[in-house]
Design a protein around this motif. Structure first.
Motif, PDB file in Angstrom:
ATOM      1  N   LEU A 146      -3.045   6.508 -10.437  1.00 39.35           N
ATOM      2  CA  LEU A 146      -4.346   6.541 -10.266  1.00 39.35           C
ATOM      3  C   LEU A 146      -4.657   7.336  -9.098  1.00 39.35           C
ATOM      4  N   GLN A 147      -3.964   7.517  -8.005  1.00 38.96           N
ATOM      5  CA  GLN A 147      -4.327   8.389  -7.047  1.00 38.96           C
ATOM      6  C   GLN A 147      -4.367   9.840  -7.507  1.00 38.96           C
ATOM      7  N   VAL A 153       6.275  19.567  10.070  1.00 40.58           N
ATOM      8  CA  VAL A 153       5.431  20.780  10.071  1.00 40.58           C
ATOM      9  C   VAL A 153       4.283  20.736   9.496  1.00 40.58           C
ATOM     10  N   VAL A 154       4.088  20.154   8.313  1.00 38.95           N
ATOM     11  CA  VAL A 154       3.018  20.032   7.497  1.00 38.95           C
ATOM     12  C   VAL A 154       2.263  18.926   7.640  1.00 38.95           C
ATOM     13  N   GLY A 155       2.817  17.695   7.896  1.00 38.42           N
ATOM     14  CA  GLY A 155       2.246  16.615   8.115  1.00 38.42           C
ATOM     15  C   GLY A 155       3.284  15.076   7.736  1.00 38.42           C
ATOM     16  N   GLY A 156       3.215  14.382   8.469  1.00 35.77           N
ATOM     17  CA  GLY A 156       3.843  12.927   8.274  1.00 35.77           C
ATOM     18  C   GLY A 156       3.050  12.079   7.249  1.00 35.77           C
ATOM     19  N   PRO A 157       3.679  10.907   6.982  1.00 34.53           N
ATOM     20  CA  PRO A 157       3.181   9.980   6.144  1.00 34.53           C
ATOM     21  C   PRO A 157       1.464   9.593   6.607  1.00 34.53           C
ATOM     22  N   MET A 158       0.523   9.706   5.366  1.00 41.14           N
ATOM     23  CA  MET A 158      -0.826   9.652   5.904  1.00 41.14           C
ATOM     24  C   MET A 158      -1.442   9.160   4.764  1.00 41.14           C
ATOM     25  N   SER A 159      -2.801   8.564   5.032  1.00 43.27           N
ATOM     26  CA  SER A 159      -3.347   7.836   3.943  1.00 43.27           C
ATOM     27  C   SER A 159      -3.814   8.945   2.734  1.00 43.27           C
ATOM     28  N   ALA A 160      -4.308   8.405   1.941  1.00 40.54           N
ATOM     29  CA  ALA A 160      -4.626   9.267   0.703  1.00 40.54           C
ATOM     30  C   ALA A 160      -6.073   9.940   0.882  1.00 40.54           C
ATOM     31  N   ASP A 161      -6.929   9.365   1.633  1.00 41.58           N
ATOM     32  CA  ASP A 161      -7.909  10.179   1.969  1.00 41.58           C
ATOM     33  C   ASP A 161      -7.827  11.350   3.378  1.00 41.58           C
ATOM     34  N   GLU A 162      -6.688  10.932   4.334  1.00 41.36           N
ATOM     35  CA  GLU A 162      -6.127  12.095   5.283  1.00 41.36           C
ATOM     36  C   GLU A 162      -5.611  13.201   4.331  1.00 41.36           C
ATOM     37  N   LEU A 163      -4.889  13.015   3.422  1.00 39.38           N
ATOM     38  CA  LEU A 163      -3.939  14.009   2.618  1.00 39.38           C
ATOM     39  C   LEU A 163      -5.012  14.634   1.837  1.00 39.38           C
ATOM     40  N   GLU A 164      -5.982  14.127   1.430  1.00 40.76           N
ATOM     41  CA  GLU A 164      -7.026  14.904   0.728  1.00 40.76           C
ATOM     42  C   GLU A 164      -7.882  15.711   1.384  1.00 40.76           C
ATOM     43  N   LEU A 182       4.991   6.873  -0.467  1.00 35.71           N
ATOM     44  CA  LEU A 182       5.780   6.035   0.502  1.00 35.71           C
ATOM     45  C   LEU A 182       5.163   4.721   0.467  1.00 35.71           C
ATOM     46  N   LEU A 183       5.842   3.495  -0.063  1.00 40.55           N
ATOM     47  CA  LEU A 183       5.708   2.417  -0.077  1.00 40.55           C
ATOM     48  C   LEU A 183       5.657   1.659   1.385  1.00 40.55           C
ATOM     49  N   ARG A 184       4.720   0.942   1.678  1.00 40.30           N
ATOM     50  CA  ARG A 184       4.678   0.340   2.792  1.00 40.30           C
ATOM     51  C   ARG A 184       3.916  -1.273   2.387  1.00 40.30           C
ATOM     52  N   GLU A 206       1.059  -1.092  -0.081  1.00 38.74           N
ATOM     53  CA  GLU A 206       0.011  -0.131   0.096  1.00 38.74           C
ATOM     54  C   GLU A 206       0.812   1.226   0.193  1.00 38.74           C
ATOM     55  N   LEU A 207       0.317   2.371  -0.328  1.00 38.05           N
ATOM     56  CA  LEU A 207       0.953   3.702  -0.349  1.00 38.05           C
ATOM     57  C   LEU A 207       0.479   4.529   0.707  1.00 38.05           C
ATOM     58  N   LEU A 208       1.371   5.242   1.531  1.00 41.18           N
ATOM     59  CA  LEU A 208       1.239   6.228   2.366  1.00 41.18           C
ATOM     60  C   LEU A 208       1.683   7.550   1.418  1.00 41.18           C
ATOM     61  N   TYR A 209       1.243   8.787   1.888  1.00 45.22           N
ATOM     62  CA  TYR A 209       1.630   9.921   1.074  1.00 45.22           C
ATOM     63  C   TYR A 209       1.910  10.894   2.127  1.00 45.22           C
TER      64      TYR A 209
END
Length: 681
Positions: free
Chosen positions: A501-502, A662-673, A462-464, A442-445
């Motif tokens: 795709l994302q 300061v902006v944000g760490g790795p997160m899911s696509a929905d969280e980043l959106e 970011l690959l996980r 899965e990918l985090l962003y």
């Protein structure tokens, strides 16, 4: 209650304080906003008590209409209006003075110079003689330059510090006695000082003999009565001996005297820094613990002096085997350590470890006598073998003893056993193939914010690996095995397609210009050119512009050779994909390399960002990278931005984007959106 203007230096400079004439800064109502010492003495008052008084109240009644007309004239078009009035002091004494005025539009204040009638030349002569004695006998260097930076005056002390005669310095630009870094710092300092910022800076001047003169310099800008910049006066203190003493103390505390390598204290600090770097990336590091075999025999046979020379030469041989970014340390005795950082493949560790073994196995010639030793090297990987610094050191040490017991003159990885290690690697390789088929990746962003607009319109994929038993794994825990099993390219293709795709979804729901960056390994960059066509065809099928995806390559690829890397980048550029150089400044490349690469983005390594608010030249280093990149048409992304102060300094330095917690760490696509939409104006 009276309060001085917000920026009194616009109309009143501290250099007027000791002037041999009275100087007043008056508000629109004639109240005294500033007064120098001579002006306060004319009134018979301390300077503090003079502030807020109306100057006309110190005049005779018959002179007040004259003064009022004079004050009105200073605000009109008449140049330098003058008048003569009788000025009465608090003790009842009086004197005739000549007033000369000017008006400052910025502060809306009147400057008034008061000179006693008939005493100007005598006062100036006394002041000049007093100043001459002070300046020529001062232990500080005094250096005056004009508005163009050319030297108009130096005192004997300043000329002696530089090793020149006074006449050899006059008329030369001050930058003539500095290197490029010093000239840049001087220009910034003078610009800030014109704005009223009062600070002392450390400058390095170049003496006539080529030696370094370290100084602490206070710079005062010079203005005329109309506020026009005339130049600057610098007071210079020699701190060369203090700097050298501090450098010697620091070096003895952090470096080994015999080999010049970092000692245990410095090495552990470097190792901790590299571990933090790995925690923020997809790379891994290898810790090599090295012990010289049969060194005691050489020491006993040839003596300690010969043994010391062998250790010094051994350090040089080890240094010739590692990369510029790697760290070597001497823990004591015949024990050395090496940190190989920023790794993305095990083959690099094998190559360097074997080269060290071969280099140390070659005979040493010490005072005409031949000596032979070998090396036993233990290797532990972070984070695969240990998650803590102390555990990593212990396991590398254990692996070193395994190498010794296996016959010496070799290297060994930390394992619970060679057979178990081989089975574990085979099992992970098999699990990786299953993971692709079972959709366990899965990918985090991680968001990338525009420092100008504050909008999130970029992200790094970011690959996980969602392992069924071990949980969520980072790339450093499995990608080394993907390379050995031949799955690196296949996994990389999956990452690119998923990210594409994302980004298509985000272009439809967040911003049509949204971009996602993906990391590419050396194995993927070295692929056949025909494979690039498959990526391009996929993007066309999804109706995505190629620039929707940014390919990030690491600095470690420079080890492959600059010309080869440039050639491998050309297919990316031909496709229209944008290319970013990741971790710039981590050790492999320099500003000069940017000229030869065809890049769209440069990502400043977090080490520079960490130094922004902690080291004297931290901001200057970032500014240099940003300026060079912009000159070459590249955008700049700062990595590892963790504080608002770092974010502010980078924005003021002209950096384009920031990435970090300061902006944000790795997160899911929905969280980043949700974050991107919340940050939209």
């Amino acid at each position: 209650m009276f309060s001085p203007p917000a920026q009194p230096t616009a109309g009143y400079n501290e250099l007027f304080l000791l002037a041999p004439f009275g100087f007043f800064l008056l508000g629109l109502d004639g109240a005294i906003l500033q007064a120098n010492l001579c002006g306060a003495r004319m009134l018979g008052l301390p300077r503090e008590r003079a502030l807020g008084l109306r100057l006309r109240e110190a005049l005779a009644d018959t002179d007040r209409p004259v003064f009022d007309r004079f004050l009105m004239a200073t605000r009109g078009a008449e140049p330098e209006p003058r008048c003569e009035v009788m000025l009465r002091a608090q003790d009842g004494s009086a004197s005739w003075v000549c007033l000369t005025g000017s008006y400052d539009v910025g502060t809306r204040a009147c400057r008034v110079v008061a000179e006693r009638t008939g005493s100007r030349l005598e006062a100036l002569a006394r002041s000049e003689e007093r100043l001459r004695r002070i300046v020529h006998c001062a232990d500080e260097g005094v250096w005056e330059v004009d508005a163009h930076g050319n030297t108009t005056f130096v005192n004997p002390r300043m000329a002696a510090l530089l090793g020149y005669q006074i006449e050899d310095v006059l008329d030369l630009p001050v930058g003539r006695f500095m290197d490029d870094e010093g000239r840049a710092l001087l220009e910034r300092n003078i610009a800030r000082r014109r704005q009223g910022e009062v600070r002392r800076y450390e400058f390095k001047f170049i003496r006539k003999d080529g030696g370094a003169l370290w100084t602490c310099v206070a710079i005062n800008p010079l203005f005329d009565a109309g506020g026009r910049y005339l130049g600057a006066l610098a007071l210079v203190n020699d701190i060369t001996s203090q700097r050298e003493a501090a450098a010697r103390i620091w070096r003895r505390a952090n470096y080994d005297d015999l080999t010049g390598l970092p000692n245990r204290h410095m090495f552990m600090d470097r190792l901790a820094q590299e571990i933090r770097r790995v925690d923020r990336s997809a790379a891994f590091l290898a810790l090599l613990f090295l012990d010289l075999d049969r060194f005691k025999e050489v020491n006993d046979r040839l003596g300690h002096a010969a043994g010391d020379r062998l250790l010094a030469e051994a350090a040089q041989r080890i240094g010739a085997c590692v990369r510029a970014a790697d760290t070597i340390g001497r823990l004591g005795g015949d024990e050395f350590t090496v940190v190989l950082s920023g790794l993305d493949r095990i083959a690099t560790v094998d190559r360097i470890a074997q080269s060290i073994v071969d280099a140390l196995a070659a005979p040493f010639v010490l005072d005409g006598q031949r000596a032979e030793v070998s090396a036993s090297i233990g290797i532990a990987l972070y984070p695969a073998d240990a998650g803590q610094l102390c555990d990593l050191m212990a396991r590398a040490d254990q692996a070193m003893y395994v190498a010794k017991h296996a016959g010496r003159n070799r290297y060994s990885y930390y394992t619970d056993g060679a057979q178990q290690a081989m089975l574990a690697r085979q099992a992970i390789a098999a699990e990786l193939r299953t993971a692709l088929a079972a959709n366990q990746f899965e990918l985090l962003y991680q968001p990338i914010v525009s420092l100008r607009s504050g909008r999130v319109r970029k992200a790094e994929a970011l690959l996980r690996w969602r392992h069924p038993r071990r949980g969520l794994l980072r790339p450093a825990e499995f990608m080394p095995f993907a390379e050995s099993s031949g799955l690196m390219v296949e996994i990389g293709d999956w990452v690119l397609r998923e990210a594409a795709l994302q980004v298509q979804h985000w272009q439809q729901h967040v911003d049509p210009q949204f971009q996602v960056s993906v990391n590419k390994s050396p194995a993927q960059v070295q692929r056949e050119p025909g494979q690039y066509d498959a990526w391009l065809a996929f993007l066309r099928e999804r109706a995505l512009r190629p620039r929707s995806v940014v390919i990030e390559i690491g600095e470690s690829m420079l080890l492959e050779g600059m010309d080869a890397v440039i050639e491998r980048l050309r297919p990316y550029r031909a496709m229209g994909l944008q290319v970013a150089l990741d971790h710039f400044g981590a050790g492999y490349s320099s500003l000069a390399h940017l000229v030869r690469y065809e890049l769209d983005y440069v990502k400043i390594d977090h080490g520079f960002v960490d130094a922004l608010d902690r080291e004297a030249n931290g901001l200057a280093a970032c500014e240099a990278i940003i300026a060079m990149a912009h000159k070459l048409g590249m955008k700049v992304v700062a990595e590892g931005v963790e504080t608002e102060l770092q974010r502010t300094l980078l924005r003021e330095a002209g950096c384009d984007y920031a990435q970090g917690y300061v902006v944000g760490g790795p997160m899911s696509a929905d969280e980043l959106e949700r974050l991107a939409l919340a940050a939209s104006p």
